[in-house]
Design a protein around this motif. Sequence first.
Motif, mmCIF file in Angstrom:
data_model
loop_
_atom_site.group_PDB
_atom_site.id
_atom_site.type_symbol
_atom_site.label_atom_id
_atom_site.label_comp_id
_atom_site.label_asym_id
_atom_site.label_seq_id
_atom_site.Cartn_x
_atom_site.Cartn_y
_atom_site.Cartn_z
ATOM 1 N N GLY A 124 0.826 -1.190 0.000
ATOM 2 C CA GLY A 124 0.000 0.000 0.000
ATOM 3 C C GLY A 124 0.865 1.246 0.000
ATOM 4 O O GLY A 124 2.084 1.162 0.186
ATOM 5 N N ALA A 125 0.241 2.382 -0.210
ATOM 6 C CA ALA A 125 0.975 3.644 -0.237
ATOM 7 C C ALA A 125 1.751 3.828 1.064
ATOM 8 O O ALA A 125 1.220 3.642 2.157
ATOM 9 C CB ALA A 125 0.025 4.807 -0.456
ATOM 10 N N GLY A 126 3.045 4.141 0.938
ATOM 11 C CA GLY A 126 3.904 4.374 2.082
ATOM 12 C C GLY A 126 4.529 3.143 2.692
ATOM 13 O O GLY A 126 5.313 3.244 3.642
ATOM 14 N N ILE A 127 4.222 1.952 2.129
ATOM 15 C CA ILE A 127 4.718 0.699 2.712
ATOM 16 C C ILE A 127 5.438 -0.114 1.639
ATOM 17 O O ILE A 127 4.832 -0.465 0.616
ATOM 18 C CB ILE A 127 3.568 -0.140 3.288
ATOM 19 C CG1 ILE A 127 2.734 0.667 4.267
ATOM 20 C CG2 ILE A 127 4.125 -1.394 3.968
ATOM 21 C CD1 ILE A 127 1.460 -0.006 4.688
ATOM 22 N N THR A 128 6.730 -0.387 1.855
ATOM 23 C CA THR A 128 7.480 -1.209 0.921
ATOM 24 C C THR A 128 8.323 -2.217 1.694
ATOM 25 O O THR A 128 8.594 -2.028 2.894
ATOM 26 C CB THR A 128 8.412 -0.365 0.027
ATOM 27 O OG1 THR A 128 9.400 0.269 0.841
ATOM 28 C CG2 THR A 128 7.635 0.689 -0.748
ATOM 29 N N ASP A 129 8.751 -3.258 1.000
ATOM 30 C CA ASP A 129 9.601 -4.267 1.634
ATOM 31 C C ASP A 129 10.445 -4.943 0.573
ATOM 32 O O ASP A 129 10.164 -4.837 -0.633
ATOM 33 C CB ASP A 129 8.764 -5.294 2.390
ATOM 34 C CG ASP A 129 9.532 -5.924 3.547
ATOM 35 O OD1 ASP A 129 8.884 -6.530 4.422
ATOM 36 O OD2 ASP A 129 10.782 -5.811 3.581
ATOM 37 N N GLN A 130 11.502 -5.627 1.032
ATOM 38 C CA GLN A 130 12.443 -6.259 0.118
ATOM 39 C C GLN A 130 11.992 -7.652 -0.272
ATOM 40 O O GLN A 130 11.403 -8.378 0.516
ATOM 41 C CB GLN A 130 13.821 -6.354 0.796
ATOM 42 C CG GLN A 130 14.431 -5.013 1.125
ATOM 43 C CD GLN A 130 15.794 -5.161 1.781
ATOM 44 O OE1 GLN A 130 16.204 -6.260 2.136
ATOM 45 N NE2 GLN A 130 16.487 -4.058 1.930
ATOM 46 N N GLY A 131 12.318 -8.000 -1.520
ATOM 47 C CA GLY A 131 12.089 -9.347 -1.998
ATOM 48 C C GLY A 131 13.355 -10.169 -1.975
ATOM 49 O O GLY A 131 14.225 -9.975 -1.118
ATOM 50 N N SER A 145 9.845 3.358 -3.748
ATOM 51 C CA SER A 145 8.981 4.152 -2.879
ATOM 52 C C SER A 145 7.561 4.028 -3.408
ATOM 53 O O SER A 145 7.353 3.714 -4.588
ATOM 54 C CB SER A 145 9.416 5.620 -2.849
ATOM 55 O OG SER A 145 9.358 6.172 -4.143
ATOM 56 N N ARG A 146 6.581 4.274 -2.565
ATOM 57 C CA ARG A 146 5.183 4.193 -2.993
ATOM 58 C C ARG A 146 4.435 5.353 -2.331
ATOM 59 O O ARG A 146 3.873 5.227 -1.254
ATOM 60 C CB ARG A 146 4.583 2.848 -2.556
ATOM 61 C CG ARG A 146 3.119 2.665 -3.025
ATOM 62 C CD ARG A 146 3.027 1.672 -4.133
ATOM 63 N NE ARG A 146 1.649 1.470 -4.571
ATOM 64 C CZ ARG A 146 0.889 0.449 -4.179
ATOM 65 N NH1 ARG A 146 1.373 -0.438 -3.298
ATOM 66 N NH2 ARG A 146 -0.327 0.319 -4.638
ATOM 67 N N SER A 147 4.457 6.497 -3.012
ATOM 68 C CA SER A 147 3.792 7.677 -2.462
ATOM 69 C C SER A 147 2.314 7.728 -2.823
ATOM 70 O O SER A 147 1.525 8.399 -2.140
ATOM 71 C CB SER A 147 4.490 8.956 -2.937
ATOM 72 O OG SER A 147 4.520 8.983 -4.346
ATOM 73 N N THR A 148 1.906 7.034 -3.870
ATOM 74 C CA THR A 148 0.498 6.962 -4.263
ATOM 75 C C THR A 148 0.123 5.503 -4.516
ATOM 76 O O THR A 148 0.991 4.661 -4.718
ATOM 77 C CB THR A 148 0.201 7.769 -5.528
ATOM 78 O OG1 THR A 148 0.866 7.142 -6.641
ATOM 79 C CG2 THR A 148 0.679 9.214 -5.403
#
Lengths: 111, 116
Positions: free
Chosen positions: A51-58, A67-70
């Motif tokens: 979701g927007a604002g949440i990222t993780d490594q694969g 980054s995920r701003s939208t």
Amino acid sequence: NAGVTQTPKFQVLKTGQSMTLQCAQDMNHEYMSWYRQDPGMGLRLIHYSVGAGITDQGEVPNGYNVSRSTTEDFPLRLLSAAPSQTSVYFCASSQRGGGYTFGSGTRLTVV
Amino acid sequence: GENVEQHPSTLSVQEGDSAVIKCTYSDSASNYFPWYKQELGKGPQLIIDIRSNVGEKKDQRIAVTLNKTAKHFSLHITETQPEDSAVYFCAVAPMYSGGGADGLTFGKGTHLIIQP
């Protein structure tokens, strides 16, 4: 409804250059992810976002930032390109509990 | 982490015959099993998927079977046609509470060749 759009389709970089691979989806999907595809290796997960604002490594995150701003956009950044990053990159998105839709890919060559 | 093995790497069948591609996985938490078809120069396209509460699923000439005890699942294509020629990938994912948020782990692919 364009689905998942990736730009550019092709790119040649010199070692040490930086660039951003763009990915946009218009399906209002929660989840987005980046994969790289190398001959004989299948597709391997680089980074993902729930979701927007949440990222993780694969599986293979080194050398890449996201980054995920939208909800719609999930760019992949190469900070200092290396020949080992020559690959075809795919972005995908999915809704909770649904199948993943892939873009048409970016073919990147690092010389 | 999850490990997915896919066999065979290349499969050549006569037009009209059936094709079977098999995958095994290692993580018992995986419970979502999609199959993708990739044509040259294009992105993977979802053709069928199955979840762990179902043993078999069919869609016209395509079917997927799942044996969760043995941790393997298979793609079956009947009455193969020239347009079935492509690379096929299996994948797995844990679907916590129906989520599927953590991305997919793929097999290495099967190049299916339909001989006229």
